[in-house]
Design a protein around this motif. Sequence first.
Motif, mmCIF file in Angstrom:
data_model
loop_
_atom_site.group_PDB
_atom_site.id
_atom_site.type_symbol
_atom_site.label_atom_id
_atom_site.label_comp_id
_atom_site.label_asym_id
_atom_site.label_seq_id
_atom_site.Cartn_x
_atom_site.Cartn_y
_atom_site.Cartn_z
ATOM 1 N N LEU A 100 22.199 14.718 36.728
ATOM 2 C CA LEU A 100 21.286 14.166 37.415
ATOM 3 C C LEU A 100 20.811 14.994 38.566
ATOM 4 O O LEU A 100 20.280 14.664 39.601
ATOM 5 C CB LEU A 100 21.766 12.870 38.138
ATOM 6 C CG LEU A 100 21.999 11.727 37.211
ATOM 7 C CD1 LEU A 100 22.364 10.479 37.775
ATOM 8 C CD2 LEU A 100 20.826 11.427 36.081
ATOM 9 N N ILE A 101 20.877 16.407 38.466
ATOM 10 C CA ILE A 101 20.082 17.441 39.282
ATOM 11 C C ILE A 101 18.734 17.226 39.067
ATOM 12 O O ILE A 101 18.034 17.303 38.097
ATOM 13 C CB ILE A 101 20.581 18.794 38.907
ATOM 14 C CG1 ILE A 101 22.196 19.053 38.762
ATOM 15 C CG2 ILE A 101 20.264 19.806 39.722
ATOM 16 C CD1 ILE A 101 22.957 18.817 39.717
ATOM 17 N N PRO A 102 18.171 17.063 40.341
ATOM 18 C CA PRO A 102 16.690 16.709 40.572
ATOM 19 C C PRO A 102 15.906 18.040 40.168
ATOM 20 O O PRO A 102 16.221 19.195 40.374
ATOM 21 C CB PRO A 102 16.421 16.533 41.877
ATOM 22 C CG PRO A 102 17.643 17.011 42.561
ATOM 23 C CD PRO A 102 18.794 16.965 41.831
ATOM 24 N N ALA A 103 14.883 17.760 39.255
ATOM 25 C CA ALA A 103 13.800 18.704 39.070
ATOM 26 C C ALA A 103 13.054 19.179 40.255
ATOM 27 O O ALA A 103 12.869 18.476 41.272
ATOM 28 C CB ALA A 103 12.704 18.189 37.842
ATOM 29 N N PRO A 104 12.959 20.685 40.390
ATOM 30 C CA PRO A 104 12.471 20.922 41.832
ATOM 31 C C PRO A 104 11.058 20.907 41.920
ATOM 32 O O PRO A 104 10.253 20.437 40.928
ATOM 33 C CB PRO A 104 12.613 22.489 41.322
ATOM 34 C CG PRO A 104 12.545 22.954 39.934
ATOM 35 C CD PRO A 104 13.185 21.521 39.368
ATOM 36 N N LYS A 105 10.546 21.223 42.980
ATOM 37 C CA LYS A 105 9.157 21.143 43.432
ATOM 38 C C LYS A 105 8.409 22.149 42.429
ATOM 39 O O LYS A 105 8.974 23.161 41.932
ATOM 40 C CB LYS A 105 8.749 21.481 44.584
ATOM 41 C CG LYS A 105 9.237 20.444 45.876
ATOM 42 C CD LYS A 105 8.977 21.255 47.162
ATOM 43 C CE LYS A 105 9.665 20.392 48.351
ATOM 44 N NZ LYS A 105 9.329 20.972 49.706
ATOM 45 N N LEU A 106 6.993 21.990 42.099
ATOM 46 C CA LEU A 106 6.116 22.694 41.273
ATOM 47 C C LEU A 106 4.935 23.062 42.319
ATOM 48 O O LEU A 106 4.244 22.071 42.659
ATOM 49 C CB LEU A 106 5.752 21.983 40.025
ATOM 50 C CG LEU A 106 4.659 22.894 39.027
ATOM 51 C CD1 LEU A 106 5.295 24.346 38.959
ATOM 52 C CD2 LEU A 106 4.365 22.168 37.793
#
Length: 463
Positions: free
Chosen positions: A426-432
């Motif tokens: 559950l490591i969050p996806a980073p900003k794009l």
Amino acid sequence: MKNKYIDLIEQSFEFPNEEFNIVENELEWCGVPLMDIIKQYGTPLRISYLPKIAQNIQKARRMFNVAMAKVDYNGDYNYCYCTKSSHFSFVMEEVLKHGVHLETSSAFDINIMESLYEQDLLKTDTFVICNGFKRPQYVENIQNLMRLGFTNVIPILDNKFELDLFLKDFDIKFNVGIRIAAEEEPKFDFYTSRLGIRYNDIIPYYTKHIANNPQVELKMLHFFINTGVKDTAYYWNELNKAVNLYCELKKKCPQLDSLNIGGGFPIQTHLDMVYDYEYMAEEIVAQIKTICTQNGVPEPHIFTEFGSYTVGESGAMLYSIVNQKKQNDRELWNMIDSSFMTTLPDTWAINQRYVFLAINNWDSEYERVNLGGLTCDSEDFYNAEVHSNAVFLPKMHEDREQYIGFFHTGAYQESLSGFGGIQHCLIPAPKLVIIDQDEDGEYFTKLFAKEQSYKSMLKILGY
């Protein structure tokens, strides 16, 4: 004594270059000061630099057109973008600005085509090359695209049964292509590609199922090998076989006029990578011309399908080092603020390496380190470069931040990692963030997606 990080890079590579430069000990990429981007958006951060897409499209077009002029080639060159490399709207909109044709792989690809058409971004005379195994929904969506008035949709038959699916309850005349099941590289696990129809079966199949069917015309022969376009005996042998088959088939099928040589131009994965793109384009065109002349057959229009080459070098991932762990007398672990497995899955799945550089502190002494991700998986690490069985970074100091960047990560990584979905541990996806240029050549940024929230993950999981 030259023991600073900048000394190491300058001694190892031709650096700086047209893509990377150092200003006041901080890295600029394509003229963009990355520390400014980090200060604005933080890390971890995925960025997409759109002008790089245009540069590579124009480069390939120029090379193939020059190659054709040199040998007085009478066919056309058509550049196709493989949508599977990156389906994002900003990528699709950018490639279509440059008159690029498209290659699709599955049913939902066609829904993207329809959306682009509704926005007046996709013209009905654009070539849409439909590859992949055709399930009923994919077939239906392709037929719908033809009903909308798209005149250059070419389903590539991947097996002997697909044509029957297209003909069922469908009365529009249409063109098709046939994919060759190429022989795999000798070291591969299989002898023959699972994709396409075997060499020896193609002409009998055409004669029996297409030649006398007034609703269908064979326009394209499709050739592709997994290793990509490389200057090897294996590649040239497979290309030679494909062109000779084209010539044999052309004599029986006058409507056949296009040879699709697939994709496979590589992208730069390390700073000292050497690949002679101009030579490869010239040699491909010259060999096709020569073989066709020997067989008394007009040379075909050439199609290429470039996915990674189109979008790969436009992407980057930026991280910060959150801590350093010394696990024994030799191994230093620099821990990043994200996960390699979830943000750059190819580093884990196929041991892919990318251009890797520090963002700041270039005037510091360097040290050998391992890079670790935040998941609890033992495979979540990065500890070697293509050119070296090691990773070097400026030495860590408690009173300052250290940032790093992986470059040319723009192909496949978002889709393979499940953008917007559930990430490992559950490591969050980073900003794009999208970076583009205005009419004056000045860069500007736009936030495309925020960092993934816990609420979105819990909703997917049913909480």
